[in-house]
Scaffold this active site. Structure first.
Site, short mmCIF file in Angstrom:
data_model
loop_
_atom_site.label_atom_id
_atom_site.label_comp_id
_atom_site.label_asym_id
_atom_site.label_seq_id
_atom_site.Cartn_x
_atom_site.Cartn_y
_atom_site.Cartn_z
N HIS A 1 0.84 -1.20 0.00
CA HIS A 1 0.00 0.00 0.00
C HIS A 1 0.87 1.25 0.00
CE1 HIS A 1 -3.40 2.63 1.20
NE2 HIS A 1 -2.47 3.23 1.92
N GLU A 2 1.91 1.25 0.81
CA GLU A 2 2.79 2.43 0.87
C GLU A 2 3.57 2.60 -0.43
OE1 GLU A 2 2.24 4.40 3.20
OE2 GLU A 2 1.03 2.98 4.38
N GLU B 1 -6.08 7.17 -1.37
CA GLU B 1 -6.09 5.94 -0.59
C GLU B 1 -6.69 4.80 -1.40
OE1 GLU B 1 -4.67 5.34 2.39
OE2 GLU B 1 -3.89 7.37 2.13
#
Length: 635
Positions: free
Chosen positions: A167-168, A243
């Protein structure tokens, strides 16, 4: 889940939302001009037309605050890059650990860097955070860091850790970090319009304020608040879309939904148990960078609701998942020295401009010194409510330890107070990092007392600090801060006046301003990075002075070789710095702090150095840089 459609949709919405920011700024300028024109017609109904440059001046003020504030915050976020943010959060660099969980983290980072085609960031672990969270910070590939909490290491399986790290890396690949930092800067600039209005509405020391000035301040405060609120809404919308995009990228990198999906389910379970929150006092600075934040309203939250993210990833809203400790017997091979991660770490190992290597690899907050626990002493001091008790506590906080003359005079001032000995004992038992924040808290309470009582306290402090026949450099700095807090300035500023012709470059300041800065910097050199001995500055202190003044001096000019100022010269220099642009003073303060870190042993500020810089921030009316604020315990 149709990942490519989600990516295209998120990117298109982000472009539209950035366009709305420009529309918002234009609307803010139009609103201020419209309301100011209405106010002018109400106040001066017989006037014909408007004064010359009426609308141009209003527009310039709004743009000065918004765009100027944006530039200040952008520069602040650029300096130091990702390692600065990691140090704010008390992160510890992970390079070649013995801990199997940390080795697993490094190996997962290597894997996700290879899959995503990105450089390997420097890796930090937030040992003090037991929540499951992570973030990446930085502007370019040279200064990006990835920070993971200890809770994530201890409570996530390897597959879940892959989903978290992926995700990062999704944020890195899609260029989200510069976007997020610019959004933070722009919203901070919008908030300055509201702050400018509040300053115009504030009364002076005598409780008076011009009705016209107050009305103008009300216009800026109301319009600025609306602009800030709209900016936060747009910022939240942008962040929420990023996100979703990072979630989609994480599933692409790992080729599975379960990894990140289970991470979000575990965070959801933690939140239901009133856990899962970051504890660091500076955590709100990176809230929009985290995997998930909590505590904001739905509309102002920069992250989508967990249930919606789980539904998009897993195709259905799966229930929360418990997150027990999974430490057990974890085995993870140590990565070879020739691995891409090791090469990446070496390539990124150089400290950013203006910072030493020790700063980028160690936390900036020093270990607490003093008694093991001063909570009981602090609690008793905070329960003191009498005016005399608070004034005596302020004096006790300003006193030097082991000074018989000051102790004797303080005892005379406390004559008749039955618990005076307990007050003095509690003050002496406080951590060194706790004394100055307590001093500021009490000064804030006392600032509402009548002017005669405040003046009496300032005079008592002056007599106390010279009870032994001399006033040290430390004592004079504390006394000036007391006088500043209690409104004993010769020329109080009623409101912030916009200053034109001054940018953010210290070397562009005028020659007279540079002389004031040189004198005040020379005075502060007595504490930075170590105390003077026998009236002489240490070599490191002279080096610190030279480095600060090098930032303030154009290349074609020589540095000012300023001697240590006496009391009168100090007051003159301080008044000159206070008259500098409100946009330039934070830049000067940041230069003091950064060079102090560069020249302090291990990149850690001593208590004397940190206190001197914090007092200087008060005297020049500038907020503390976060790296300085992190020196002091929360609360």
């Amino acid at each position: 889940m149709l990942f490519r459609q989600h990516q295209a949709k998120a990117q298109a919405q982000t472009v539209r939302l950035f366009a709305w920011f420009a529309v918002l700024l234009l609307g803010l300028v139009v609103a201020v001009n419209g309301v100011m024109a209405l106010v002018f017609k109400v106040v001066v109904p017989i006037s014909h037309g408007f004064p010359a440059l009426f609308f141009e001046t209003n527009s310039a003020v709004v743009l000065l605050f918004v765009l100027g504030g944006c530039l200040i915050e952008t520069q602040r976020l650029r300096e130091g890059g990702g390692p600065r943010v990691a140090n704010w959060m008390h992160g510890r660099a992970v390079i070649d650990p013995d801990d199997a969980l940390e080795r697993r983290l490094l190996n997962v980072v290597d894997e996700m860097a290879l899959v995503s085609g990105q450089v390997v960031p420097r890796v930090y672990v937030l040992n003090r955070e037991d929540a499951i969270n992570a973030f990446v910070a930085g502007w370019t590939s040279e200064d990006i860091v990835l920070c993971v909490t200890r809770g994530a290491l201890d409570r996530l399986t390897r597959a879940e850790l892959q989903g978290l790290v992926a995700h990062e890396f999704g944020h890195i690949k899609e260029g989200d970090l510069p976007i997020t930092m610019r959004l933070l800067a722009l919203v901070w600039g919008l908030s300055l319009v509201h702050g400018y209005g509040q300053s115009l509405m504030s009364p002076d020391e005598n409780g008076r304020v011009s009705p016209v000035i107050w009305l103008i301040g009300l216009v800026f405060a109301v319009v600025g608040w609306l602009g800030w609120g709209a900016g936060r809404l747009l910022q939240a919308a942008v962040s929420r879309q990023r996100e979703f995009l990072a979630d989609a990228s994480a599933v692409q990198f790992t080729r599975t939904r379960d990894g990140l999906g289970n991470v979000l389910r575990k965070i959801w379970h933690d939140q239901q148990l009133l856990a899962g929150q970051m504890h660091h006092p500076q955590a709100d600075m990176v809230a929009s960078l985290l995997l998930h934040e909590g505590g904001w309203s739905r509309w102002l939250s920069s992250h989508p609701h967990l249930s919606e993210r789980i539904r998009r990833i897993c195709g259905a809203v799966l229930p929360p998942l418990p997150a027990p400790l999974l430490r057990g017997d974890v085995t993870e091979p140590r990565r070879p020295p020739s691995s891409p991660s090791a090469a990446g770490t070496a390539a990124l190992g150089a400290a950013p401009v203006g910072f030493t290597a020790s700063q980028t690899d160690t936390p900036t907050a020093p270990p607490q010194t003093g008694p093991a626990d001063d909570t009981e002493n602090l609690g008793r001091l905070r329960r003191l409510t009498g005016p005399r008790e608070k004034r005596l506590t302020v004096l006790a906080l300003m006193m030097s330890d082991h000074n018989p003359a000051e102790d004797e005079l303080w005892q005379r001032l406390a004559d008749g107070l039955t618990h005076a000995a307990q007050v003095r004992s509690d003050v002496q038992a406080l951590w060194p990092q706790r004394r100055l924040p307590e001093f500021e808290r009490l000064c804030k309470d006392i600032a509402g007392d009548p002017l005669s009582e405040r003046r009496a306290l300032v005079e008592a402090a002056r007599d106390l600090l010279r009870a032994d026949g001399r006033v040290s450099a430390r004592e004079r700095l504390w006394w000036l801060a007391l006088r500043h807090h209690l409104g004993e300035r010769k020329e109080p500023t009623r409101f912030i006046r916009p200053v034109t012709g001054q940018g953010l470059d210290l070397s562009a300041m005028q020659a007279s301003e540079r002389e004031h800065v040189a004198a005040l910097t020379a005075y502060l050199a007595r504490f930075i990075p170590e105390l003077e001995t026998d009236g002489r500055l240490a070599a490191s202190s002279r080096t610190w002075y030279g480095r600060v003044m090098a930032r303030c001096t154009p290349r074609h000019e020589t540095l000012i070789d300023c001697s240590l100022p006496d009391a009168d010269a100090l007051m003159h220099a301080l008044a000159g710095v206070q008259e500098m642009s409100w946009m330039l003073r934070p830049v000067l303060l940041r230069a003091w702090v950064e060079e102090a870190l560069n020249h302090s042993p291990g990149g850690l500020l001593s208590d004397d150095t940190a206190n001197a810089l914090r007092l200087a921030a008060t005297l020049v009316d500038s907020p503390m840089p976060p790296v300085l604020a992190a020196h002091y315990p929360p609360g």
